[in-house]
Write a protein that holds these residues in place. Structure first.
Motif, mmCIF file in Angstrom:
data_model
loop_
_atom_site.group_PDB
_atom_site.id
_atom_site.type_symbol
_atom_site.label_atom_id
_atom_site.label_comp_id
_atom_site.label_asym_id
_atom_site.label_seq_id
_atom_site.Cartn_x
_atom_site.Cartn_y
_atom_site.Cartn_z
ATOM 1 N N LEU A 164 41.796 9.318 35.604
ATOM 2 C CA LEU A 164 40.491 9.933 35.345
ATOM 3 C C LEU A 164 39.971 10.643 36.588
ATOM 4 O O LEU A 164 39.420 11.751 36.498
ATOM 5 N N VAL A 181 42.473 8.696 28.359
ATOM 6 C CA VAL A 181 42.341 7.242 28.189
ATOM 7 C C VAL A 181 43.260 6.779 27.058
ATOM 8 O O VAL A 181 43.964 5.771 27.187
ATOM 9 N N LEU A 226 37.864 13.358 28.796
ATOM 10 C CA LEU A 226 38.521 12.133 29.256
ATOM 11 C C LEU A 226 39.163 11.284 28.160
ATOM 12 O O LEU A 226 40.113 10.552 28.429
ATOM 13 N N VAL A 240 32.684 4.454 33.057
ATOM 14 C CA VAL A 240 33.582 4.622 31.926
ATOM 15 C C VAL A 240 34.031 3.235 31.494
ATOM 16 O O VAL A 240 34.587 2.478 32.297
ATOM 17 N N SER A 293 41.862 4.593 36.037
ATOM 18 C CA SER A 293 40.885 5.062 37.019
ATOM 19 C C SER A 293 41.467 6.196 37.861
ATOM 20 O O SER A 293 40.808 7.221 38.081
ATOM 21 N N LYS A 319 41.753 13.941 36.967
ATOM 22 C CA LYS A 319 41.297 14.892 35.943
ATOM 23 C C LYS A 319 39.911 15.432 36.294
ATOM 24 O O LYS A 319 39.650 16.629 36.162
#
Length: 176
Positions: free
Chosen positions: A60, A17, A13, A40, A57, A63
């Protein structure tokens, strides 16, 4: 070498980010009853607004859906920022807290509450507020002397000017 789930999640991640202009500060997977919660925490030098949080958000979540990093079971993804009383653990945290009141636990024992005035590679210049009518005093703290540091919430801050008399005095001393 075995890696934990949090380390694997960080590897997966963090690039995503970072591509959103944020820093990945923390990842935690907690069990709440039968459900799992993936928390997170993200931040940046300028903070993160609600739109950025929503964007990261969604990215993520997509993913994670395409990977098996969270396994088969259900989980809830929570994305947020560090909060008002964040712990300062990295150089960038101290830089971001410039102007803020911080409680420092020192290696030598004891603690002080002081406002961060300036941060460099070796440590920080702080202003220790005066007590009982006394003037505030300047102090230099090396990072090596700090065990823990946590930002303090201020409800009644009267002076929002970081460049106080103490900071001016310190600059004059450096120039002399």
């Amino acid at each position: 070498m075995s890696t934990t789930q949090s380390e694997r999640l960080r590897e997966l991640l963090e690039p995503l980010v970072t591509s959103q202009g944020l820093d990945l500060e923390e990842i935690a997977v907690d069990s709440v009853g039968r459900k799992r919660v993936l928390s997170v925490i993200v931040d940046s030098d300028t903070g993160a607004d609600l739109d950025q949080i929503a964007d990261v958000s969604r990215a993520l979540s997509a993913k994670l859906d395409e990977s098996d990093a969270m396994g088969e079971g259900e989980y809830t993804l929570e994305v947020g920022t560090p909060g008002a009383e964040r712990a300062l653990t990295e150089h960038r945290h101290y830089v971001r807290a410039t102007g803020r009141l911080v409680k420092f636990q020192l290696h030598e024992g004891g603690e002080i509450v002081a406002r961060i005035l300036d941060v460099d590679d070796d440590g920080l210049d702080v202003e220790v507020p005066g007590v009982k009518g006394r003037k505030a005093t300047a102090r230099r703290l090396a990072f090596a002397d700090i065990d823990k540091a946590r930002v303090q919430v201020e409800f009644n801050r009267k002076d929002s000017d970081v460049d106080s008399d103490v900071a001016k005095d310190m600059k004059e001393e450096e120039e002399a």
